[in-house]
Write a protein that holds these residues in place. Structure first.
Motif: not given
Length: 288
Positions: A121-129
């Motif tokens: 639901s929180y749109s500013i999300s990214r992966p830790f790669n």
């Protein structure tokens, strides 16, 4: 006597007016600090900046349109310190790095948290790669550490740091001895350091060296063999060849303001307008 009272009343009135001016410099019409917005961003090469500008529409046609007047910080810690010390500032950091020195804003009505990142639901999300060489086997020591950080055994460590773990299998050591170099993103570094400490308890025969820089450096260091495992807080670019990424955890990017700012919420469109220079005054946020 009356003259003396009048002078005291005048001084009190002046003091009240001064306090009012101070308060108005910090808040304006319920919309935040008054006056010009002080835009704070991360350095080129930062995975957090790359993910933030892409997710918020600031990056278009492979061009970062962040306003040229933005103040550049070179790490998560410096970003937090800068926003905490500037009442008119706005910036962004990893959700897992948030502390009580700043205020995190709701974005499109959703507060940044582990739960809202996990449920999408929180749109500013990214992966830790984590980044490794494509087509090449890791050393036994690096493979053992890789297996650990991608395991359910490491999930508790990752979750306690405020991120959404991705590991699905339990860890069994391969009995390796030696050393491992992990390098890259300053956003991934704190959780990687905690993983390093936990790993030392299960395999003390492997020494892990975590080196902080940025995501781009983490990728190039992996490509060049300078490190065994790279850290990147964004997706790999098409031009970053010869390496592959594995998602260690999911993280949100919190939009932060000074604690004295009365603003509590913002939209992604407003974020874009602020960072591209279309909105330059805090008062404009209350007019939309």
């Amino acid at each position: 006597m009356e003259l003396c009272v009048m002078k005291k009343m005048t001084k009190i009135a002046a003091a009240v007016a001064a306090l009012g001016m101070m308060a108005s410099s910090l808040t304006g019409c319920g919309g935040g600090a008054s006056g010009a917005i002080s835009v704070i961003t991360r350095e080129d090469g930062s995975g957090t900046r790359g993910a933030f500008t892409e997710l918020c529409g600031i990056m278009e046609d492979d061009k970062d349109n962040t306003v040229s007047s933005a103040e550049v910080t070179n790490s998560t810690a410096v970003m937090l310190t800068t926003v905490a010390g500037n009442a008119a500032s706005i910036g962004y950091v990893s959700v897992g790095s948030l502390d009580d020195s700043v205020k995190a804003l709701e974005v499109d009505g959703v507060a940044p948290s582990v739960d809202t990142v996990a449920d999408g639901s929180y749109s500013i999300s990214r992966p830790f790669n984590i980044v490794t060489k494509d087509g090449e086997e890791l050393s036994d020591a690096a493979q053992d550490f890789f297996n650990y950080i991608m395991s359910t055994d490491a999930a508790d460590v990752i979750s306690k740091e405020g991120y959404v773990a991705q590991g699905t299998e339990s860890y069994t050591s391969n009995g390796a001895k030696g050393s491992v170099v992990v390098a890259g993103s300053s956003s991934v570094t704190p959780v990687m350091t905690k993983l390093k400490e936990a790993y030392a308890d299960v395999n003390p025969d492997v020494t892990v060296d975590v080196q902080q820089s940025d995501s781009t450096t983490g990728v190039t260091s992996t490509q060049e063999g300078v490190c065994d495992i790279g850290m990147a807080s964004r997706e790999l670019k098409d031009t970053e060849t010869g390496v592959k990424s594995t998602v260690l955890a999911m993280d949100g990017i919190a939009v932060i303001v000074n604690k004295d700012n009365s603003l509590d919420a913002i939209t992604k469109d407003q974020i874009k307008q602020i960072y591209t220079g279309e909105i330059t005054e805090w008062s404009a946020l209350t007019e939309q």
